[in-house]
Motif scaffolding. Structure first.
Motif, PDB file in Angstrom:
ATOM      1  N   UNK A 105      -2.189 -58.247  67.148  1.00  0.00           N
ATOM      2  CA  UNK A 105      -2.436 -56.817  67.027  1.00  0.00           C
ATOM      3  C   UNK A 105      -2.841 -56.489  65.597  1.00  0.00           C
ATOM      4  N   UNK A 106      -3.393 -55.286  65.432  1.00  0.00           N
ATOM      5  CA  UNK A 106      -3.793 -54.796  64.117  1.00  0.00           C
ATOM      6  C   UNK A 106      -3.091 -53.465  63.879  1.00  0.00           C
ATOM      7  N   UNK A 107      -2.399 -53.367  62.773  1.00  0.00           N
ATOM      8  CA  UNK A 107      -1.738 -52.121  62.393  1.00  0.00           C
ATOM      9  C   UNK A 107      -2.129 -51.791  60.965  1.00  0.00           C
ATOM     10  N   UNK A 108      -2.979 -50.791  60.808  1.00  0.00           N
ATOM     11  CA  UNK A 108      -3.439 -50.441  59.478  1.00  0.00           C
ATOM     12  C   UNK A 108      -4.203 -51.590  58.845  1.00  0.00           C
ATOM     13  N   UNK A 109      -3.703 -52.071  57.711  1.00  0.00           N
ATOM     14  CA  UNK A 109      -4.340 -53.187  57.018  1.00  0.00           C
ATOM     15  C   UNK A 109      -3.649 -54.516  57.299  1.00  0.00           C
ATOM     16  N   UNK A 110      -2.790 -54.538  58.306  1.00  0.00           N
ATOM     17  CA  UNK A 110      -2.046 -55.753  58.638  1.00  0.00           C
ATOM     18  C   UNK A 110      -2.493 -56.318  59.972  1.00  0.00           C
TER      19      UNK A 110
END
Length: 270
Positions: A105-110
């Motif tokens: 998954x992608x959360x913001x810049x992570x």
């Protein structure tokens, strides 16, 4: 040429021997890539979540120099070394690595990933989507590697080892099961898996058993060569009773962990 990292990878593999040689072979090596702020990378990540896998281009940041030949974990038959350009060796003229990891998954810049073979703190240089139509060639010849296709062993845990390992995971950042999977699942026991030049390992071939050192712990295992199976039996401390006395030097800062481990008398502990 000027190349700057766009972020870093963070995971449990701190030392080179912690990381799996090929991440895809060992699921359960998760981590995350944290991209730098203030670079408009939020926009660059747009639409990436639809991809199951991504290519991560990174820097082998802990290497010094390069080597024209390398000794693979499982050398080809009749050879001890191969050319660096015919290998995945990290010791390259330009210390650049390429890894195809699973994107969770992608959360913001992570970016949360799995099946990663990167060390904690690895500089990430670029990210690209894996596209099966363009990137997969399942029928392509793989040179000397094809000779080693059948050299994958199964690594299993006994109940005693599982209980001890669970306690250590709950009380530290150590992952002995993951390390054992990396070190004991590739090669053949007559040559490569029991090759002590690559790790701290002792083997009693008459008893079909051995001890693998992981930092200051010891992994006791047995093996069945016809079945191509390793059984992780138990974990012991690498410290002696004298080493663990109060006031003794604690070079690695983990003697309290060992004292607690021994006091708990987990199954199989001596």
């Amino acid at each position: 040429m000027q190349i700057s990292p766009i972020g870093k990878f963070y995971g449990d593999a701190v030392y080179k021997y912690d990381a799996p040689r090929q991440g895809r072979l060992f699921a359960g090596h998760p981590g995350c890539i944290e991209l730098a702020a203030g670079q408009n990378f939020e926009m660059a990540l747009r639409d990436l979540e639809g991809f199951e896998r991504i290519w991560v281009i990174f820097q082998f940041h802990e290497n010094e120099g390069w080597r024209p030949t390398t000794r693979p974990p499982v050398p080809p038959k009749g050879k001890d070394r191969v050319g660096t350009f015919a290998s995945r060796s990290p010791y390259r003229p330009n210390p650049i690595g390429l890894s195809c990891v699973r994107l969770l998954k992608v959360e913001g810049l992570t970016l949360f990933v799995d099946e990663a073979d990167l060390l904690n703190g690895t500089p990430v240089l670029d990210i690209k989507p894996y596209i099966p139509m363009a990137d997969a060639f399942p029928d392509a010849k793989a040179g000397w590697v094809e000779e080693q296709v059948g050299d994958l062993w199964t690594v299993e845990m006994s109940d005693d080892f599982s209980a001890q390992h669970r306690w250590i995971v709950e009380h530290s950042d150590f992952n002995l099961e993951s390390f054992a999977q990396v070190q004991l699942s590739r090669g053949n026991f007559s040559k490569d898996v029991f090759d002590s030049s690559r790790r701290r390992l002792t083997v009693d071939t008459s008893a079909h058993a051995g001890v693998l050192a992981y930092r200051t712990f010891r992994i006791h295992f047995s093996y069945d060569e016809p079945a191509r199976c390793v059984l992780l039996q138990r974990i012991s401390s690498g410290y002696s009773a004298e080493d663990l006395k109060p006031g003794a030097e604690d070079k690695y800062g983990d003697k309290e962990l060992h004292r607690d481990f021994l006091c708990c008398r987990r199954p199989g502990t001596k």
